[in-house]
Design an enzyme around this catalytic site. Structure first.
Site, PDB file in Angstrom:
ATOM      1  N   GLY A 207       0.890  -1.279   0.003  1.00  0.00           N
ATOM      2  CA  GLY A 207      -0.016  -0.072   0.004  1.00  0.00           C
ATOM      3  C   GLY A 207       0.897   1.169  -0.160  1.00  0.00           C
TER       4      GLY A 207
ATOM      5  CG  HIS B 103       3.007   0.678  -5.480  1.00  0.00           C
ATOM      6  ND1 HIS B 103       3.047   1.802  -4.590  1.00  0.00           N
ATOM      7  CD2 HIS B 103       3.672  -0.438  -5.120  1.00  0.00           C
ATOM      8  CE1 HIS B 103       3.861   1.294  -3.401  1.00  0.00           C
ATOM      9  NE2 HIS B 103       4.171   0.015  -3.778  1.00  0.00           N
TER      10      HIS B 103
HETATM   11  P1  AMP Z   1       5.965  -2.492  -1.668  1.00  0.00           P
HETATM   12  O1  AMP Z   1       4.641  -1.830  -1.636  1.00  0.00           O
HETATM   13  O2  AMP Z   1       6.999  -1.355  -1.481  1.00  0.00           O
HETATM   14  O3  AMP Z   1       5.998  -3.723  -0.979  1.00  0.00           O
HETATM   15  O4  AMP Z   1       6.271  -2.432  -3.129  1.00  0.00           O
HETATM   16  C1  AMP Z   1       5.211  -3.433  -3.951  1.00  0.00           C
HETATM   17  C2  AMP Z   1       5.866  -3.802  -5.366  1.00  0.00           C
HETATM   18  O5  AMP Z   1       6.060  -2.619  -5.781  1.00  0.00           O
HETATM   19  C3  AMP Z   1       7.307  -4.475  -5.077  1.00  0.00           C
HETATM   20  O6  AMP Z   1       7.442  -5.505  -6.104  1.00  0.00           O
HETATM   21  C4  AMP Z   1       8.367  -3.394  -5.568  1.00  0.00           C
HETATM   22  O7  AMP Z   1       9.632  -3.930  -5.822  1.00  0.00           O
HETATM   23  C5  AMP Z   1       7.535  -2.437  -6.349  1.00  0.00           C
HETATM   24  N1  AMP Z   1       7.999  -1.210  -6.422  1.00  0.00           N
HETATM   25  C6  AMP Z   1       8.333  -0.291  -5.400  1.00  0.00           C
HETATM   26  N2  AMP Z   1       8.890   0.823  -5.626  1.00  0.00           N
HETATM   27  C7  AMP Z   1       8.666   0.977  -6.927  1.00  0.00           C
HETATM   28  C8  AMP Z   1       9.348   1.615  -8.131  1.00  0.00           C
HETATM   29  N3  AMP Z   1       9.582   2.989  -7.620  1.00  0.00           N
HETATM   30  N4  AMP Z   1       9.273   1.480  -9.232  1.00  0.00           N
HETATM   31  C9  AMP Z   1       8.742   0.304  -9.678  1.00  0.00           C
HETATM   32  N5  AMP Z   1       8.310  -0.583  -8.862  1.00  0.00           N
HETATM   33  C10 AMP Z   1       8.305  -0.397  -7.565  1.00  0.00           C
END
Ligand code: AMP
Length: 281
Positions: free
Chosen positions: A31, A37
């Site tokens: 989230g 995301h």
């Molecule tokens: P998180 O909510 O931080 O657990 O991230 C969920 C997904 O989004 C994970 O696969 C992350 O690697 C990806 N994600 C987070 N930040 C970025 C970003 N800046 N660019 C692309 N994907 C991202």
């Protein structure tokens, strides 16, 4: 967009869809959604009949209680944003729904060296927690395709390892890191930075860009030392700056100029831990 809070309902709904030949793409998140995301969800939508996004702040992957307590939660905004970009399904379960038998005696995964280097070394137990939640989510959603961000480079490796260990038939796509125009990698944790800190945080991506610019075949150990010194002088508490093999995260001291390598950084800016990486070649 249909919102599910209960795993059994979601499983039943999705398996019925799958039985009719619908392909399911899945983007697990914690989230506090941002454009990074959304880019994953966009790719997921393009490549599948149905895009499923989960929002669950997983307690078992936080090795630091304070980090867990301060993790931003913006479920209402997230729901609206997902609706706007045309996500088909949001799964927003409770802790009890993901861990019906409690948080003790959860499965253990043989992740090998991933748990002893870089994030594994600095965040003990973190990848066990990641695998516990992702394994459970994959069993509930049973997607054809899973979308992960390169931003969490080592996490992508841990989840690929999980899929290999559990013999799940899921195709993994790693999507590029989305950045602010000043280079800062987008992250939910950036919400905890004030404007001055956000500017300061760009030094991390600058450091990675400089490593890529300056690196030459031969002894490269001075590059990481210089980067650590630079970030420390800029007010960061650095966990690591590392240049490693892209496939096994083994630290490289002498580089032959050919081997595929990646530079990775983890550093605290005040209380906020930031990570970033750049594939060098
Ligand atoms: P998180 O909510 O931080 O657990 O991230 C969920 C997904 O989004 C994970 O696969 C992350 O690697 C990806 N994600 C987070 N930040 C970025 C970003 N800046 N660019 C692309 N994907 C991202």
């Amino acid at each position: 967009m249909i919102i599910f809070k209960e795993s059994e309902e979601l499983s039943a709904f999705l398996s019925e869809k799958k039985n009719t030949g619908v392909t399911i793409g899945f983007v697990p998140t914690m989230g506090a959604l941002h454009a990074g995301h959304f880019s994953l969800i966009d790719t997921c939508k393009q490549q599948n009949d149905m895009a499923v996004c989960s929002i669950f702040v997983n307690p078992t992957q936080f090795n630091d209680v304070k980090d867990f307590e301060k993790y931003p939660i913006t479920l209402e905004n997230d729901t609206q944003a997902l609706q706007k970009i045309g996500c088909d399904i949001l799964f927003a379960p409770s802790v009890a729904e993901i861990y019906p038998n409690g948080l003790k005696n959860l499965p253990h995964y043989k992740l090998g060296y991933l748990e002893t280097v870089l994030e594994g070394q600095y965040r003990p137990g973190h990848y066990q927690g990641v695998c516990q939640v992702v394994h459970r989510l994959l069993k509930i959603v049973q997607p054809n395709n899973l979308y992960l961000g390169q931003k969490d480079y080592q996490q992508c490796m841990a989840i690929k390892k999980l899929i290999a260990l559990t013999q799940l038939k899921i195709n993994v796509t790693v999507c590029p890191t989305l950045r602010e125009t000043n280079g800062l990698a987008m992250s939910s944790r950036n919400m905890r930075l004030n404007d001055i800190e956000k500017k300061q945080a760009t030094k991390i991506s600058e450091t990675l860009v400089n490593i890529k610019k300056e690196i030459q075949a031969g002894d490269i150990s001075q590059l990481t030392k210089k980067a650590i010194q630079y970030l420390t002088n800029q007010g960061f508490a650095v966990d690591y700056v590392a240049i490693t093999t892209a496939d096994t995260l083994e630290t490289i001291v002498y580089w032959d100029g050919q081997q595929k390598i990646v530079a990775l950084v983890a550093a605290y800016l005040n209380q906020v831990r930031l990570i970033d990486n750049k594939i060098i070649n």
